[in-house]
Scaffold this motif. Structure first.
Motif, PDB file in Angstrom:
ATOM      1  N   ALA A  99     -22.716   0.821  -5.472  1.00 56.94           N
ATOM      2  CA  ALA A  99     -22.620   0.428  -6.882  1.00 56.94           C
ATOM      3  C   ALA A  99     -21.654  -0.743  -7.054  1.00 56.94           C
ATOM      4  N   GLU A 100     -20.515  -0.700  -6.354  1.00 59.67           N
ATOM      5  CA  GLU A 100     -19.552  -1.807  -6.433  1.00 59.67           C
ATOM      6  C   GLU A 100     -20.169  -3.091  -5.881  1.00 59.67           C
ATOM      7  N   ALA A 101     -20.903  -2.987  -4.787  1.00 56.61           N
ATOM      8  CA  ALA A 101     -21.546  -4.162  -4.204  1.00 56.61           C
ATOM      9  C   ALA A 101     -22.576  -4.739  -5.169  1.00 56.61           C
ATOM     10  N   ALA A 102     -23.317  -3.873  -5.850  1.00 54.85           N
ATOM     11  CA  ALA A 102     -24.308  -4.343  -6.814  1.00 54.85           C
ATOM     12  C   ALA A 102     -23.629  -5.040  -7.987  1.00 54.85           C
ATOM     13  N   LEU A 103     -22.490  -4.514  -8.443  1.00 51.07           N
ATOM     14  CA  LEU A 103     -21.756  -5.148  -9.540  1.00 51.07           C
ATOM     15  C   LEU A 103     -21.228  -6.522  -9.122  1.00 51.07           C
ATOM     16  N   GLU A 104     -20.691  -6.597  -7.909  1.00 51.42           N
ATOM     17  CA  GLU A 104     -20.182  -7.884  -7.424  1.00 51.42           C
ATOM     18  C   GLU A 104     -21.308  -8.901  -7.288  1.00 51.42           C
ATOM     19  N   ALA A 105     -22.461  -8.455  -6.829  1.00 52.33           N
ATOM     20  CA  ALA A 105     -23.591  -9.365  -6.662  1.00 52.33           C
ATOM     21  C   ALA A 105     -24.090  -9.859  -8.014  1.00 52.33           C
ATOM     22  N   ALA A 106     -23.982  -9.019  -9.051  1.00 51.00           N
ATOM     23  CA  ALA A 106     -24.458  -9.400 -10.378  1.00 51.00           C
ATOM     24  C   ALA A 106     -23.440 -10.226 -11.153  1.00 51.00           C
ATOM     25  N   ALA A 107     -22.187 -10.154 -10.769  1.00 53.29           N
ATOM     26  CA  ALA A 107     -21.133 -10.870 -11.496  1.00 53.29           C
ATOM     27  C   ALA A 107     -21.209 -12.366 -11.195  1.00 53.29           C
ATOM     28  N   PRO A 108     -20.914 -13.186 -12.184  1.00 59.70           N
ATOM     29  CA  PRO A 108     -20.922 -14.626 -11.940  1.00 59.70           C
ATOM     30  C   PRO A 108     -19.785 -15.037 -11.006  1.00 59.70           C
ATOM     31  N   SER A 109     -19.998 -16.113 -10.282  1.00 60.45           N
ATOM     32  CA  SER A 109     -18.973 -16.619  -9.372  1.00 60.45           C
ATOM     33  C   SER A 109     -17.775 -17.116 -10.185  1.00 60.45           C
ATOM     34  N   PRO A 110     -16.604 -17.278  -9.552  1.00 59.14           N
ATOM     35  CA  PRO A 110     -15.428 -17.782 -10.278  1.00 59.14           C
ATOM     36  C   PRO A 110     -15.703 -19.132 -10.936  1.00 59.14           C
ATOM     37  N   HIS A 111     -16.466 -19.994 -10.273  1.00 56.46           N
ATOM     38  CA  HIS A 111     -16.776 -21.315 -10.835  1.00 56.46           C
ATOM     39  C   HIS A 111     -17.586 -21.162 -12.126  1.00 56.46           C
ATOM     40  N   VAL A 112     -18.599 -20.295 -12.110  1.00 56.01           N
ATOM     41  CA  VAL A 112     -19.420 -20.069 -13.298  1.00 56.01           C
ATOM     42  C   VAL A 112     -18.588 -19.428 -14.397  1.00 56.01           C
ATOM     43  N   ARG A 113     -17.707 -18.501 -14.031  1.00 56.81           N
ATOM     44  CA  ARG A 113     -16.839 -17.868 -15.039  1.00 56.81           C
ATOM     45  C   ARG A 113     -15.965 -18.900 -15.740  1.00 56.81           C
ATOM     46  N   ARG A 114     -15.383 -19.836 -14.982  1.00 59.83           N
ATOM     47  CA  ARG A 114     -14.545 -20.888 -15.587  1.00 59.83           C
ATOM     48  C   ARG A 114     -15.362 -21.717 -16.566  1.00 59.83           C
ATOM     49  N   ARG A 115     -16.576 -22.049 -16.190  1.00 60.05           N
ATOM     50  CA  ARG A 115     -17.423 -22.855 -17.072  1.00 60.05           C
ATOM     51  C   ARG A 115     -17.756 -22.076 -18.343  1.00 60.05           C
ATOM     52  N   LEU A 116     -18.036 -20.776 -18.201  1.00 56.48           N
ATOM     53  CA  LEU A 116     -18.335 -19.960 -19.376  1.00 56.48           C
ATOM     54  C   LEU A 116     -17.135 -19.876 -20.310  1.00 56.48           C
TER      55      LEU A 116
END
Length: 125
Positions: A99-116
Motif C-alpha cells: 500500500a505504501e509503495a502504491a501511494l508513493e507511485a501515485a504521488a507526484p514527484s518533488p519537481h511536480v509538487r513544487r510546480r503545483l
C-alpha cells in the motif's frame, strides 16, 4: 467431504505452542492441541487457549481433557479458522508495504509538487 480434506491438509502447519489468530473476530490464542476428536465431526481440530475469556471450556470436551487452561479460555476450531500469528503478521506487513509503495507511485514527484505549489500561490495573487 471437501471441508474434511481441507482440515486434514491444514492441520500439520500448526503445532502446540504456536501463537495463532482464530476467526471469526481475529481472536489471539495459543495452540494447545492438534488432532482428531472422536466426539466431534471427523477431521482435525485445533484446541486453543484464548488470551481473553472468550472460549467455551477449560480444554475439556465431553468429559475428556485435551489440554489445560482457565475456564472460559479454551476452544476447539477447525484448522481453516486458525492461522499461525507469525504468518498473519507477515501478511499484514507485506500488505502495508504494498500500500505504501502504491501511494508513493501515485504521488507526484518533488519537481511536480513544487510546480503545483507555485501555480496555487500565483492563482491567489
Amino acid at each position: 467431504p471437501e471441508e474434511q480434506e481441507e482440515d486434514y491438509s491444514l492441520a500439520p502447519s500448526l503445532f502446540p505452542g504456536d501463537r495463532c489468530q482464530t476467526e471469526p473476530n481475529s481472536r489471539l490464542a495459543r495452540v494447545m492441541f492438534v488432532g482428531q476428536i472422536s466426539s466431534m465431526p471427523s477431521g482435525y481440530w485445533i484446541g486453543v487457549h484464548y488470551d481473553e475469556p472468550v472460549g467455551k471450556n477449560d480444554g475439556t470436551l465431553n468429559g475428556k481433557r485435551y489440554f489445560r487452561c482457565p475456564p472460559g479460555h479454551g476452544g476447539f476450531v477447525r484448522p481453516s479458522r486458525c492461522s499461525r500469528l507469525a504468518d498473519v503478521l507477515r501478511l499484514e506487513a507485506e500488505a502495508e508495504a504494498a500500500a505504501e509503495a502504491a501511494l508513493e507511485a501515485a504521488a507526484p514527484s518533488p519537481h511536480v509538487r513544487r510546480r503545483l505549489i507555485l501555480i496555487i500561490l500565483f492563482a491567489f495573487v
